[in-house]
Design a protein around this motif. Structure first.
Motif, PDB file in Angstrom:
ATOM      1  N   GLY A 100      -3.287  -6.978   6.814  1.00  0.00           N
ATOM      2  CA  GLY A 100      -2.858  -7.369   5.614  1.00  0.00           C
ATOM      3  C   GLY A 100      -4.218  -8.935   5.188  1.00  0.00           C
ATOM      4  O   GLY A 100      -4.287  -8.968   3.839  1.00  0.00           O
ATOM      5  N   LYS A 134      -8.267  -4.873   3.620  1.00  0.00           N
ATOM      6  CA  LYS A 134      -9.183  -3.834   3.958  1.00  0.00           C
ATOM      7  C   LYS A 134      -8.505  -2.032   3.085  1.00  0.00           C
ATOM      8  O   LYS A 134      -9.471  -1.487   2.507  1.00  0.00           O
ATOM      9  CB  LYS A 134      -9.326  -3.082   5.450  1.00  0.00           C
ATOM     10  CG  LYS A 134      -9.350  -4.645   6.730  1.00  0.00           C
ATOM     11  CD  LYS A 134      -9.125  -4.420   7.863  1.00  0.00           C
ATOM     12  CE  LYS A 134      -7.730  -3.364   8.666  1.00  0.00           C
ATOM     13  NZ  LYS A 134      -6.881  -4.598   8.158  1.00  0.00           N
ATOM     14  N   SER A 135      -7.708  -1.936   2.995  1.00  0.00           N
ATOM     15  CA  SER A 135      -6.769  -1.002   2.030  1.00  0.00           C
ATOM     16  C   SER A 135      -7.013  -1.385   0.825  1.00  0.00           C
ATOM     17  O   SER A 135      -8.012  -0.350  -0.488  1.00  0.00           O
ATOM     18  CB  SER A 135      -5.520  -0.644   2.409  1.00  0.00           C
ATOM     19  OG  SER A 135      -5.307  -0.215   3.284  1.00  0.00           O
ATOM     20  N   THR A 136      -6.847  -2.490   0.048  1.00  0.00           N
ATOM     21  CA  THR A 136      -7.026  -3.036  -1.073  1.00  0.00           C
ATOM     22  C   THR A 136      -7.985  -3.073  -1.612  1.00  0.00           C
ATOM     23  O   THR A 136      -8.769  -2.562  -2.482  1.00  0.00           O
ATOM     24  CB  THR A 136      -7.195  -4.639  -0.811  1.00  0.00           C
ATOM     25  OG1 THR A 136      -5.370  -4.200  -0.819  1.00  0.00           O
ATOM     26  CG2 THR A 136      -7.251  -4.899  -2.716  1.00  0.00           C
TER      27      THR A 136
HETATM   28  P1  ADP Z   1      -5.348  -4.724   5.316  1.00  0.00           P
HETATM   29  O1  ADP Z   1      -5.210  -3.286   4.711  1.00  0.00           O
HETATM   30  O2  ADP Z   1      -6.842  -5.013   5.383  1.00  0.00           O
HETATM   31  O3  ADP Z   1      -3.988  -4.278   6.379  1.00  0.00           O
HETATM   32  P2  ADP Z   1      -3.906  -4.676   2.813  1.00  0.00           P
HETATM   33  O4  ADP Z   1      -5.256  -4.540   1.052  1.00  0.00           O
HETATM   34  O5  ADP Z   1      -2.901  -3.096   2.644  1.00  0.00           O
HETATM   35  O6  ADP Z   1      -4.189  -4.955   3.841  1.00  0.00           O
HETATM   36  O7  ADP Z   1      -3.178  -6.178   2.292  1.00  0.00           O
HETATM   37  C1  ADP Z   1      -3.569  -7.360   1.454  1.00  0.00           C
HETATM   38  C2  ADP Z   1      -2.941  -7.866   1.335  1.00  0.00           C
HETATM   39  O8  ADP Z   1      -2.304  -7.633  -0.456  1.00  0.00           O
HETATM   40  C3  ADP Z   1      -1.635  -7.644   2.252  1.00  0.00           C
HETATM   41  O9  ADP Z   1      -0.917  -9.168   1.863  1.00  0.00           O
HETATM   42  C4  ADP Z   1      -0.098  -7.219   1.259  1.00  0.00           C
HETATM   43  O10 ADP Z   1       0.815  -7.796   1.830  1.00  0.00           O
HETATM   44  C5  ADP Z   1      -0.551  -7.206  -0.089  1.00  0.00           C
HETATM   45  N1  ADP Z   1      -0.829  -5.885  -1.272  1.00  0.00           N
HETATM   46  C6  ADP Z   1      -0.892  -4.701  -1.155  1.00  0.00           C
HETATM   47  N2  ADP Z   1      -1.440  -3.610  -1.632  1.00  0.00           N
HETATM   48  C7  ADP Z   1      -0.392  -4.893  -2.856  1.00  0.00           C
HETATM   49  C8  ADP Z   1       0.574  -3.893  -3.954  1.00  0.00           C
HETATM   50  N3  ADP Z   1       0.340  -3.061  -4.576  1.00  0.00           N
HETATM   51  N4  ADP Z   1       1.535  -4.719  -4.379  1.00  0.00           N
HETATM   52  C9  ADP Z   1       1.573  -6.836  -4.088  1.00  0.00           C
HETATM   53  N5  ADP Z   1       1.014  -6.936  -2.704  1.00  0.00           N
HETATM   54  C10 ADP Z   1      -0.147  -6.150  -2.329  1.00  0.00           C
END
Ligand code: ADP
Ligand code: MG
Length: 248
Positions: free
Chosen positions: A35, A38-40
């Motif tokens: 959360g 990183k993926s974002t």
């Molecule tokens: P990580 O990869 O570090 O676990 P993410 O980048 O997946 O983190 O997510 C960061 C935050 O953004 C989280 O709170 C996640 O719920 C939120 N999030 C990610 N993608 C979306 C999306 N498409 N819509 C709404 N919230 C999102």
């Protein structure tokens, strides 16, 4: 180069002004708890998400935007797709096309998008399968492969587009423990061959073996950035200390 990138989902800021410069042939590992964004960040770099603020320049191109009458406007999809070709992305869940063979998974984009003649695409794909240690699986279907083998095919598929940068999003976290090293070995090889890589992973063995720098993301910001040795032995941020105490 990533500069001051911000991104919100439904009013929640998930990236809070992230800046990061990755040099040619550099391997950057990004760690951080679930959360933290990183993926974002990877998805923003690969234009799978549009950013709200800041800018991303990859391989000399301002990603996703162009200047028009003195203003920055979104790039048309066709040009976004062109920019994406410089970036190879490998996901946690392999994302192979299930209904076509391994060789077709690897050659479909070069043939359809880059108009590479089929015979040449097949020859290059075989060389890539050789490189990831799976030449005998060319005609298998993804479901006939183990997770580790599927992920190695996914890496070969990304490499088939001859990307300049490879982005990995937790490439081994969906794998059984005994398959993790076969995928990491391929990634370490790739790093030795000079590929520029941004790797989200908690495999700290990989970070020690291949990373030039390790970053920690925490709540949408980079809070630590250091060479692997310093990251593990002398972290500055309390968040890094807390993170390391959980995974080591
Ligand atoms: P990580 O990869 O570090 O676990 P993410 O980048 O997946 O983190 O997510 C960061 C935050 O953004 C989280 O709170 C996640 O719920 C939120 N999030 C990610 N993608 C979306 C999306 N498409 N819509 C709404 N919230 C999102
Ligand atoms: Mg993630």
């Amino acid at each position: 180069m990533i500069e001051g990138v911000t991104k919100s989902f439904h009013g929640t800021e998930v990236l809070k002004g992230v800046s990061l410069t990755v040099r040619h042939s550099e391997v950057v590992v990004i760690a951080g708890r679930s959360g933290s964004g990183k993926s974002t960040l990877l998805r923003c770099i690969d234009q799978l998400e549009t950013i709200d603020g800041g800018k991303i320049v990859a391989c000399g191109h301002l990603m996703g935007l162009r200047e028009k009458n003195g203003r920055l406007v979104p790039l048309p999809d066709r040009l976004v797709a062109q920019q994406q070709r410089d970036l190879g992305m490998v996901f946690q869940n392999f994302n192979l096309f299930p209904h076509i063979s391994v060789i077709d998974n690897i050659t479909v984009a070069p043939i359809k998008i880059q108009k590479v003649p089929k015979a040449q695409a097949v020859e290059e794909a075989m060389a890539l399968l050789e490189r990831v240690g799976l030449p005998e699986k060319a005609n298998a279907y993804p479901r006939q492969l183990s997770g580790g083998q599927q992920q190695r095919v996914a890496i070969a598929r990304a490499l088939a587009m001859k990307p300049k940068v490879m982005l990995f999003d937790e490439p081994t976290s969906a794998l059984d423990p005994e398959m993790i090293s076969e995928v990491l070995d391929v990634m370490v090889d790739l790093s030795h061959q000079g590929m520029t890589m941004i790797v989200v992973t908690h495999e700290m063995g990989f970070a020690r073996a291949a990373a030039d720098r390790v970053l920690l993301m925490h709540e949408g910001a980079i809070v630590e950035e250091a060479p692997p040795e310093a990251f593990f032995t002398a972290p500055k941020s309390e968040h890094t200390k807390a993170f390391l105490s959980k995974i080591l």
